[in-house]
Motif scaffolding. Structure first.
Motif, PDB file in Angstrom:
ATOM      1  N   TYR A   5      30.119  -0.534  54.126  1.00  0.00           N
ATOM      2  CA  TYR A   5      29.231  -0.390  52.855  1.00  0.00           C
ATOM      3  C   TYR A   5      30.082  -0.819  51.668  1.00  0.00           C
ATOM      4  O   TYR A   5      29.709  -0.379  50.450  1.00  0.00           O
ATOM      5  CB  TYR A   5      29.242   1.139  52.664  1.00  0.00           C
ATOM      6  CG  TYR A   5      28.312   1.878  53.801  1.00  0.00           C
ATOM      7  CD1 TYR A   5      26.935   1.701  53.516  1.00  0.00           C
ATOM      8  CD2 TYR A   5      28.840   2.026  55.065  1.00  0.00           C
ATOM      9  CE1 TYR A   5      25.948   2.050  54.642  1.00  0.00           C
ATOM     10  CE2 TYR A   5      27.846   2.407  56.145  1.00  0.00           C
ATOM     11  CZ  TYR A   5      26.458   2.361  55.910  1.00  0.00           C
ATOM     12  OH  TYR A   5      25.663   2.843  56.915  1.00  0.00           O
ATOM     13  N   GLY A   6      31.016  -1.651  51.846  1.00  0.00           N
ATOM     14  CA  GLY A   6      31.786  -2.509  50.546  1.00  0.00           C
ATOM     15  C   GLY A   6      33.345  -1.825  50.369  1.00  0.00           C
ATOM     16  O   GLY A   6      33.827  -2.606  49.368  1.00  0.00           O
ATOM     17  N   THR A  16      34.771   4.228  45.431  1.00  0.00           N
ATOM     18  CA  THR A  16      33.924   5.520  45.324  1.00  0.00           C
ATOM     19  C   THR A  16      32.228   5.159  45.725  1.00  0.00           C
ATOM     20  O   THR A  16      32.004   6.171  46.714  1.00  0.00           O
ATOM     21  CB  THR A  16      33.709   6.167  43.937  1.00  0.00           C
ATOM     22  OG1 THR A  16      35.216   5.964  43.378  1.00  0.00           O
ATOM     23  CG2 THR A  16      33.188   7.476  43.973  1.00  0.00           C
ATOM     24  N   ASN A  17      31.770   4.217  45.124  1.00  0.00           N
ATOM     25  CA  ASN A  17      30.323   3.877  45.788  1.00  0.00           C
ATOM     26  C   ASN A  17      30.016   3.657  47.133  1.00  0.00           C
ATOM     27  O   ASN A  17      29.133   4.212  47.516  1.00  0.00           O
ATOM     28  CB  ASN A  17      29.895   2.903  44.719  1.00  0.00           C
ATOM     29  CG  ASN A  17      28.350   2.792  45.037  1.00  0.00           C
ATOM     30  OD1 ASN A  17      27.725   3.740  44.807  1.00  0.00           O
ATOM     31  ND2 ASN A  17      28.107   1.687  45.158  1.00  0.00           N
ATOM     32  N   ALA A  18      30.934   2.790  47.695  1.00  0.00           N
ATOM     33  CA  ALA A  18      30.965   2.561  49.069  1.00  0.00           C
ATOM     34  C   ALA A  18      31.277   3.760  49.814  1.00  0.00           C
ATOM     35  O   ALA A  18      30.441   3.819  50.939  1.00  0.00           O
ATOM     36  CB  ALA A  18      31.914   1.499  49.318  1.00  0.00           C
ATOM     37  N   ILE A  19      32.166   4.516  49.543  1.00  0.00           N
ATOM     38  CA  ILE A  19      32.194   5.853  50.361  1.00  0.00           C
ATOM     39  C   ILE A  19      30.991   6.811  50.059  1.00  0.00           C
ATOM     40  O   ILE A  19      30.530   7.303  51.154  1.00  0.00           O
ATOM     41  CB  ILE A  19      33.678   6.551  49.971  1.00  0.00           C
ATOM     42  CG1 ILE A  19      34.674   5.772  50.354  1.00  0.00           C
ATOM     43  CG2 ILE A  19      33.644   7.922  50.530  1.00  0.00           C
ATOM     44  CD1 ILE A  19      36.116   6.235  49.576  1.00  0.00           C
ATOM     45  N   ARG A  30      27.109  12.673  62.223  1.00  0.00           N
ATOM     46  CA  ARG A  30      27.642  11.358  62.278  1.00  0.00           C
ATOM     47  C   ARG A  30      29.162  11.295  61.674  1.00  0.00           C
ATOM     48  O   ARG A  30      29.533  12.271  61.072  1.00  0.00           O
ATOM     49  CB  ARG A  30      26.567  10.334  61.577  1.00  0.00           C
ATOM     50  CG  ARG A  30      25.282  10.192  62.212  1.00  0.00           C
ATOM     51  CD  ARG A  30      25.235   9.299  63.427  1.00  0.00           C
ATOM     52  NE  ARG A  30      25.724   8.177  63.207  1.00  0.00           N
ATOM     53  CZ  ARG A  30      25.188   7.012  62.839  1.00  0.00           C
ATOM     54  NH1 ARG A  30      23.936   7.013  62.507  1.00  0.00           N
ATOM     55  NH2 ARG A  30      25.845   5.761  62.547  1.00  0.00           N
ATOM     56  N   ILE A  31      29.820  10.276  62.052  1.00  0.00           N
ATOM     57  CA  ILE A  31      31.102  10.061  61.719  1.00  0.00           C
ATOM     58  C   ILE A  31      31.236   9.134  60.431  1.00  0.00           C
ATOM     59  O   ILE A  31      30.812   8.048  60.556  1.00  0.00           O
ATOM     60  CB  ILE A  31      32.195   9.728  62.462  1.00  0.00           C
ATOM     61  CG1 ILE A  31      32.406  10.920  63.611  1.00  0.00           C
ATOM     62  CG2 ILE A  31      33.579   9.523  62.325  1.00  0.00           C
ATOM     63  CD1 ILE A  31      33.030  10.486  64.996  1.00  0.00           C
ATOM     64  N   VAL A  32      31.987   9.499  59.282  1.00  0.00           N
ATOM     65  CA  VAL A  32      32.122   8.377  58.290  1.00  0.00           C
ATOM     66  C   VAL A  32      33.770   7.856  58.638  1.00  0.00           C
ATOM     67  O   VAL A  32      34.570   8.941  58.414  1.00  0.00           O
ATOM     68  CB  VAL A  32      32.044   9.105  57.012  1.00  0.00           C
ATOM     69  CG1 VAL A  32      32.355   8.047  56.014  1.00  0.00           C
ATOM     70  CG2 VAL A  32      30.726   9.609  56.735  1.00  0.00           C
ATOM     71  N   TYR A  33      33.797   6.976  58.852  1.00  0.00           N
ATOM     72  CA  TYR A  33      35.167   6.216  59.594  1.00  0.00           C
ATOM     73  C   TYR A  33      36.013   5.508  58.366  1.00  0.00           C
ATOM     74  O   TYR A  33      35.256   4.639  57.718  1.00  0.00           O
ATOM     75  CB  TYR A  33      35.135   5.375  60.547  1.00  0.00           C
ATOM     76  CG  TYR A  33      35.951   4.812  61.187  1.00  0.00           C
ATOM     77  CD1 TYR A  33      37.350   5.417  61.627  1.00  0.00           C
ATOM     78  CD2 TYR A  33      36.125   3.259  60.762  1.00  0.00           C
ATOM     79  CE1 TYR A  33      38.214   4.544  62.143  1.00  0.00           C
ATOM     80  CE2 TYR A  33      37.329   2.546  61.381  1.00  0.00           C
ATOM     81  CZ  TYR A  33      38.326   3.228  61.950  1.00  0.00           C
ATOM     82  OH  TYR A  33      39.384   2.628  62.544  1.00  0.00           O
ATOM     83  N   PHE A  34      37.092   5.942  58.042  1.00  0.00           N
ATOM     84  CA  PHE A  34      38.004   5.276  57.113  1.00  0.00           C
ATOM     85  C   PHE A  34      39.134   4.458  57.990  1.00  0.00           C
ATOM     86  O   PHE A  34      40.184   5.145  58.659  1.00  0.00           O
ATOM     87  CB  PHE A  34      38.847   6.286  56.161  1.00  0.00           C
ATOM     88  CG  PHE A  34      37.829   7.079  55.260  1.00  0.00           C
ATOM     89  CD1 PHE A  34      37.592   6.419  54.126  1.00  0.00           C
ATOM     90  CD2 PHE A  34      37.055   8.049  55.766  1.00  0.00           C
ATOM     91  CE1 PHE A  34      36.744   7.175  53.133  1.00  0.00           C
ATOM     92  CE2 PHE A  34      36.147   8.556  54.768  1.00  0.00           C
ATOM     93  CZ  PHE A  34      36.169   8.257  53.599  1.00  0.00           C
ATOM     94  N   GLU A  44      34.453  12.573  41.691  1.00  0.00           N
ATOM     95  CA  GLU A  44      34.115  13.374  42.874  1.00  0.00           C
ATOM     96  C   GLU A  44      33.253  12.839  43.909  1.00  0.00           C
ATOM     97  O   GLU A  44      32.107  12.502  43.665  1.00  0.00           O
ATOM     98  CB  GLU A  44      33.967  14.688  42.272  1.00  0.00           C
ATOM     99  CG  GLU A  44      33.677  15.675  43.354  1.00  0.00           C
ATOM    100  CD  GLU A  44      33.626  17.138  42.582  1.00  0.00           C
ATOM    101  OE1 GLU A  44      34.382  18.045  42.343  1.00  0.00           O
ATOM    102  OE2 GLU A  44      32.341  17.511  42.810  1.00  0.00           O
ATOM    103  N   ILE A  45      33.547  12.952  45.139  1.00  0.00           N
ATOM    104  CA  ILE A  45      32.745  12.860  46.379  1.00  0.00           C
ATOM    105  C   ILE A  45      32.437  14.330  46.833  1.00  0.00           C
ATOM    106  O   ILE A  45      32.974  14.950  46.884  1.00  0.00           O
ATOM    107  CB  ILE A  45      33.759  12.161  47.715  1.00  0.00           C
ATOM    108  CG1 ILE A  45      34.429  11.027  47.221  1.00  0.00           C
ATOM    109  CG2 ILE A  45      32.892  11.963  48.796  1.00  0.00           C
ATOM    110  CD1 ILE A  45      33.555   9.769  47.097  1.00  0.00           C
TER     111      ILE A  45
END
Length: 168
Positions: A5-6, A16-19, A30-34, A44-45
């Motif tokens: 997502y960038g 921030t925006n990509a996250i 679902r998993i958001v993977y770092f 703030e996220i």
């Protein structure tokens, strides 16, 4: 993958925006993977959906890049796994918590939360229910207030954590 997502994860680009886009695209369960890297957060996220997991590779670090909290979870049954949160207090003076949980049945496991100007991890049930959360195998250190602050959160399981060198 937040990089899809960038996100750059280079410690200087604003990720921030990509996250936020990766979290918005994640459906329940679902998993958001770092991947390994340092992700600069400039606002703030917020995780408002249920059943979202944030999971990092060894060394995946979210670094505070603005005078704000880094992560707020109001969705239930979310997980934060294997992530480091750097509050970057050398560059910010306002007392903000690094991570705030204001919901039920969440898991924070194998995370490091450090260098915050406020609380490292704040379980806050003052406006929303904040019960049955599990904080396990985390390291909370060098925050200006409590490493772990519990405010109106009931029946939480706090096990096998290392909390040291916090100011309060």
């Amino acid at each position: 993958n937040v990089k899809d997502y960038g996100a750059k994860g280079d410690g200087t680009s604003n990720d921030t925006n990509a996250i936020n886009l990766a979290i918005a695209a994640a459906l329940a369960g679902r998993i958001v993977y770092f991947p390994t890297g340092t992700y600069l957060i400039t606002s703030e996220i917020d995780i408002t959906a249920n059943y979202i997991t944030l999971m990092g590779d060894l060394g995946a670090t979210l670094k505070r890049g603005a005078n704000d909290e880094m992560l707020r979870v109001t969705g239930d049954r979310c997980s934060i796994l294997n992530l480091r949160f750097d509050g970057n207090k050398a560059n910010f003076a306002t007392a903000n918590s690094v991570v705030i949980i204001s919901s039920d049945y969440n898991l924070i496991d194998n995370c490091e939360i450090f260098n915050g100007t406020g609380h490292g991890l704040h379980l806050d049930g003052t406006s929303l229910s904040c019960d049955f959360n599990r904080i396990h195998n985390c390291i909370l250190h060098e925050n200006d207030l409590d490493g772990l602050d519990i405010n109106t959160a009931d029946d939480c399981f706090i096990t096998s954590n290392y909390i040291y060198s916090n100011s309060i």
